[in-house]
Design an enzyme around this catalytic site. Structure first.
Site, PDB file in Angstrom:
ATOM      1  CG  HIS A  51      55.716  27.589  40.464  1.00 57.30           C
ATOM      2  ND1 HIS A  51      56.290  28.780  40.099  1.00 57.30           N
ATOM      3  CD2 HIS A  51      55.638  26.853  39.336  1.00 57.30           C
ATOM      4  CE1 HIS A  51      56.542  28.760  38.795  1.00 57.30           C
ATOM      5  NE2 HIS A  51      56.145  27.606  38.312  1.00 57.30           N
ATOM      6  CE1 TYR A  96      55.941  36.842  43.779  1.00 60.34           C
ATOM      7  CE2 TYR A  96      54.844  38.949  43.449  1.00 60.34           C
ATOM      8  CZ  TYR A  96      54.794  37.570  43.507  1.00 60.34           C
ATOM      9  OH  TYR A  96      53.601  36.923  43.296  1.00 60.34           O
ATOM     10  N   PRO A 100      47.892  43.833  42.887  1.00 59.97           N
ATOM     11  CG  PRO A 100      48.815  44.113  40.768  1.00 59.97           C
ATOM     12  CD  PRO A 100      48.063  44.829  41.835  1.00 59.97           C
ATOM     13  CE  LYS A 122      47.380  35.653  48.962  1.00 60.40           C
ATOM     14  NZ  LYS A 122      47.591  34.403  48.304  1.00 60.40           N
ATOM     15  CE1 TYR A 165      53.111  35.146  46.025  1.00 62.58           C
ATOM     16  CE2 TYR A 165      53.266  32.779  45.766  1.00 62.58           C
ATOM     17  CZ  TYR A 165      53.318  34.044  45.228  1.00 62.58           C
ATOM     18  OH  TYR A 165      53.559  34.210  43.883  1.00 62.58           O
TER      19      TYR A 165
HETATM   20  P1  FAD Z   1      35.741  40.019  36.755  1.00 65.80           P
HETATM   21  O1  FAD Z   1      36.792  39.121  36.228  1.00 65.80           O
HETATM   22  O2  FAD Z   1      35.922  41.478  36.638  1.00 65.80           O
HETATM   23  O3  FAD Z   1      34.388  39.603  36.047  1.00 65.80           O
HETATM   24  C1  FAD Z   1      33.214  40.396  36.117  1.00 65.80           C
HETATM   25  C2  FAD Z   1      32.369  40.133  34.891  1.00 65.80           C
HETATM   26  O4  FAD Z   1      31.157  40.881  35.000  1.00 65.80           O
HETATM   27  C3  FAD Z   1      33.046  40.601  33.618  1.00 65.80           C
HETATM   28  O5  FAD Z   1      33.014  39.576  32.645  1.00 65.80           O
HETATM   29  C4  FAD Z   1      32.235  41.821  33.190  1.00 65.80           C
HETATM   30  O6  FAD Z   1      32.200  41.984  31.783  1.00 65.80           O
HETATM   31  C5  FAD Z   1      30.871  41.499  33.772  1.00 65.80           C
HETATM   32  N1  FAD Z   1      30.051  42.690  34.034  1.00 65.80           N
HETATM   33  C6  FAD Z   1      30.453  43.886  34.526  1.00 65.80           C
HETATM   34  N2  FAD Z   1      29.412  44.724  34.641  1.00 65.80           N
HETATM   35  C7  FAD Z   1      28.322  44.044  34.228  1.00 65.80           C
HETATM   36  C8  FAD Z   1      26.954  44.384  34.103  1.00 65.80           C
HETATM   37  N3  FAD Z   1      26.500  45.589  34.459  1.00 65.80           N
HETATM   38  N4  FAD Z   1      26.109  43.449  33.639  1.00 65.80           N
HETATM   39  C9  FAD Z   1      26.561  42.207  33.288  1.00 65.80           C
HETATM   40  N5  FAD Z   1      27.850  41.835  33.370  1.00 65.80           N
HETATM   41  C10 FAD Z   1      28.724  42.743  33.839  1.00 65.80           C
HETATM   42  N6  FAD Z   1      44.685  39.415  39.970  1.00 65.80           N
HETATM   43  C11 FAD Z   1      45.787  38.759  40.279  1.00 65.80           C
HETATM   44  O7  FAD Z   1      45.753  37.980  41.243  1.00 65.80           O
HETATM   45  N7  FAD Z   1      46.906  38.894  39.505  1.00 65.80           N
HETATM   46  C12 FAD Z   1      46.946  39.715  38.407  1.00 65.80           C
HETATM   47  O8  FAD Z   1      47.961  39.812  37.732  1.00 65.80           O
HETATM   48  C13 FAD Z   1      45.825  40.436  38.071  1.00 65.80           C
HETATM   49  N8  FAD Z   1      45.811  41.281  37.017  1.00 65.80           N
HETATM   50  C14 FAD Z   1      44.682  41.997  36.763  1.00 65.80           C
HETATM   51  C15 FAD Z   1      44.659  42.895  35.701  1.00 65.80           C
HETATM   52  C16 FAD Z   1      43.508  43.658  35.441  1.00 65.80           C
HETATM   53  C17 FAD Z   1      43.509  44.648  34.295  1.00 65.80           C
HETATM   54  C18 FAD Z   1      42.363  43.493  36.259  1.00 65.80           C
HETATM   55  C19 FAD Z   1      41.108  44.300  35.994  1.00 65.80           C
HETATM   56  C20 FAD Z   1      42.394  42.574  37.301  1.00 65.80           C
HETATM   57  C21 FAD Z   1      43.550  41.838  37.561  1.00 65.80           C
HETATM   58  N9  FAD Z   1      43.589  40.917  38.618  1.00 65.80           N
HETATM   59  C22 FAD Z   1      44.695  40.249  38.896  1.00 65.80           C
HETATM   60  C23 FAD Z   1      42.463  40.667  39.458  1.00 65.80           C
HETATM   61  C24 FAD Z   1      41.701  39.414  39.001  1.00 65.80           C
HETATM   62  O9  FAD Z   1      41.765  39.310  37.622  1.00 65.80           O
HETATM   63  C25 FAD Z   1      40.291  39.596  39.501  1.00 65.80           C
HETATM   64  O10 FAD Z   1      40.350  39.558  40.917  1.00 65.80           O
HETATM   65  C26 FAD Z   1      39.315  38.554  38.979  1.00 65.80           C
HETATM   66  O11 FAD Z   1      39.107  38.731  37.609  1.00 65.80           O
HETATM   67  C27 FAD Z   1      37.988  38.678  39.723  1.00 65.80           C
HETATM   68  O12 FAD Z   1      37.021  37.900  39.090  1.00 65.80           O
HETATM   69  P2  FAD Z   1      35.507  38.348  39.090  1.00 65.80           P
HETATM   70  O13 FAD Z   1      34.782  37.270  38.346  1.00 65.80           O
HETATM   71  O14 FAD Z   1      35.085  38.671  40.463  1.00 65.80           O
HETATM   72  O15 FAD Z   1      35.455  39.725  38.293  1.00 65.80           O
HETATM   73  C1  DHB Z   2      51.122  37.227  38.301  1.00 65.64           C
HETATM   74  C2  DHB Z   2      50.483  38.325  38.774  1.00 65.64           C
HETATM   75  C3  DHB Z   2      50.658  38.691  40.081  1.00 65.64           C
HETATM   76  O1  DHB Z   2      50.021  39.731  40.581  1.00 65.64           O
HETATM   77  C4  DHB Z   2      51.480  37.982  40.925  1.00 65.64           C
HETATM   78  O2  DHB Z   2      51.656  38.386  42.198  1.00 65.64           O
HETATM   79  C5  DHB Z   2      52.108  36.884  40.449  1.00 65.64           C
HETATM   80  C6  DHB Z   2      51.928  36.510  39.124  1.00 65.64           C
HETATM   81  C7  DHB Z   2      50.962  36.831  36.880  1.00 65.64           C
HETATM   82  O3  DHB Z   2      50.208  37.483  36.161  1.00 65.64           O
HETATM   83  O4  DHB Z   2      51.594  35.863  36.456  1.00 65.64           O
END
Ligand code: FAD
Ligand code: DHB
Length: 390
Positions: A72, A199, A291, A295, A383
């Protein structure tokens, strides 16, 4: 068991770190609390910065993203039934990639399978020991206690994991801002209502039109924190979304049954420092952004970029300078993304105590942005993702 780097968590940060380290000849063991199926069923982020795209390619997991992802060049900001486009490519020379976190995670799992990496699922009661000397991780699996001895521990276990609290309270500082609303998200197998993301600031609350592919849409609306997802029928969601999107898109919006529906609260959070002895935090374990601006996943990836470079330099040349500077280097970029996500959230949402004055100021800032090349360049460069520092 022995390994060089024990990684807690098989989310995007843990898997990507393991993948980059294995490719550099560094051994890892990943410990994950959930099952692989559970990890792969989570629907989360959808927009990748170009730095994330390049890092995934470097990790050898770019092929399906390049074939099936959607580059995009810009996105739209809407208010008061008007809308304008921020041409990210024109202002920065870079673009974003629409490719879901779920797909990134699946590609990483498959690449880890090919390499023969060790990922242990279903671990319980993970504990970190001896962080200042020879670190160990203990955990329970099928009722038995196991131990991994390692040189370093990467805490990639998300916001509710065990790694961050393993940094002693008197060393750790946490900064937090909780927003007084959440996002209700719906995924549906319907064509997106526009080619690029929209947005929308609306007096009834924020709305976002996003997508995963030409046939799969992702939409969000701002809701009060007290709302329960089970009280939002699909019809009620579509009606509210149509009220908040510009009329031109609301008219052509194609609705259908939701295949996922959930409410996520919004918060900004930073833990400092992100390292303690031989423990290093990555991704949501160390920080959370609201969100708005997409980021979260991208910050997890830039942390992994800095940490993997630090670990590779340590093992390859015995040079630990990058590793020692990890927290400082990563936090520099994190605070900039915290600021950007906060400013986008503040600009686009309706706050409970918001007056008509506040609403006018928001709309005026949007009008200024619509008319100012400087303002658009600033939004665009944040962005698309600020450059990695080294
Ligand atoms: P996570 O994806 O949280 O992975 C952590 C892993 O560690 C998980 O698999 C968990 O099961 C595991 N874990 C936890 N505790 C333990 C333990 N004690 N022992 C072993 N394993 C463990 N970001 C965006 O940019 N846009 C979005 O739309 C967006 N939507 C989101 C919606 C939700 C509901 C959430 C929670 C987050 C969202 N995010 C979004 C943020 C983005 O998904 C996260 O920043 C990203 O997943 C971070 O990755 P991570 O691997 O650091 O953490
Ligand atoms: C999506 C989520 C976001 O937080 C964003 O800023 C843009 C896109 C998505 O889930 O597609």
């Amino acid at each position: 068991m022995k390994t060089q780097v024990a990684i807690i968590g098989a989310g995007p940060s843990g898997l990507l770190l393991s993948q980059l380290l294995n490719r550099a000849g560094i051994s890892t063991i990943v410990l994950e609390r959930q099952s692989r199926e559970y990890v792969l069923s989570r629907i989360r982020a959808g927009v990748l910065e170009w730095g994330s795209v390049e890092l995934l390619r470097k990790a050898g997991v770019g092929a399906r993203m390049d074939a099936e992802g959607h580059p995009h060049d810009g996105f739209h900001l809407a208010y008061n039934n008007q809308e304008f486009r921020v041409d990210v490519h024109k202002h920065t020379g870079k673009r974003m990639m629409v490719y879901g976190q779920t797909e990134v995670t699946r590609d990483l799992y498959e690449a880890q399978d090919e390499i023969g990496a060790t990922i242990i699922h279903g671990v319980e009661n993970v504990k970190l020991h001896d962080l200042q000397s020879t670190p160990r991780v203990t955990y329970e699996l099928d009722g038995k206690t196991q131990e991994v001895q390692c040189d370093f521990i990467a805490g990639c276990d998300g916001f509710h994991g065990v790694s961050r609290p393993s940094i002693p309270d008197d060393i750790r500082t946490e900064y937090e801002k909780v927003y007084p609303f959440g996002w209700l998200g719906v995924l549906s197998d319907t064509p997106p209502c526009a080619d690029e993301l929209i947005y929308a600031n609306h007096r009834r609350g924020f709305a976002l039109a996003s997508m995963r592919s030409a046939t799969r849409s992702r939409y969000y609306i701002q809701v009060p924190l007290t709302d329960k997802v089970e009280n939002w029928s699909d019809d009620a969601f579509w009606d509210e979304l149509k009220r908040r999107l510009p009329a031109e898109h609301a008219k052509t919006l194609i609705t259908g049954p939701s295949i996922e529906k959930s409410i996520a609260p919004l918060r900004s959070f930073v833990c400092e420092p992100m390292q303690h002895g031989k423990l290093f935090l990555c991704g949501d374990a160390a920080h959370i952004v609201p969100p708005t601006g997409a980021k979260g996943l991208n910050l997890a990836m830039s942390d992994v970029y800095y940490l993997s470079n630090g670990l590779i330099a340590h093992y390859d040349d015995g040079n630990s300078n990058l590793l020692s500077a990890y927290s400082e280097t990563a936090l520099d970029r994190i605070w900039k993304a915290i600021r950007f996500s906060w400013s986008m959230t503040t600009l686009l949402h309706r706050f409970p105590d918001q007056t008509d004055f506040d609403q006018h100021v928001q709309e005026s800032e949007l009008l200024y942005t619509a008319q100012s090349k400087a303002a658009q360049t600033s939004i665009a460069e944040n962005y698309v993702g600020l450059p990695y520092s080294r």
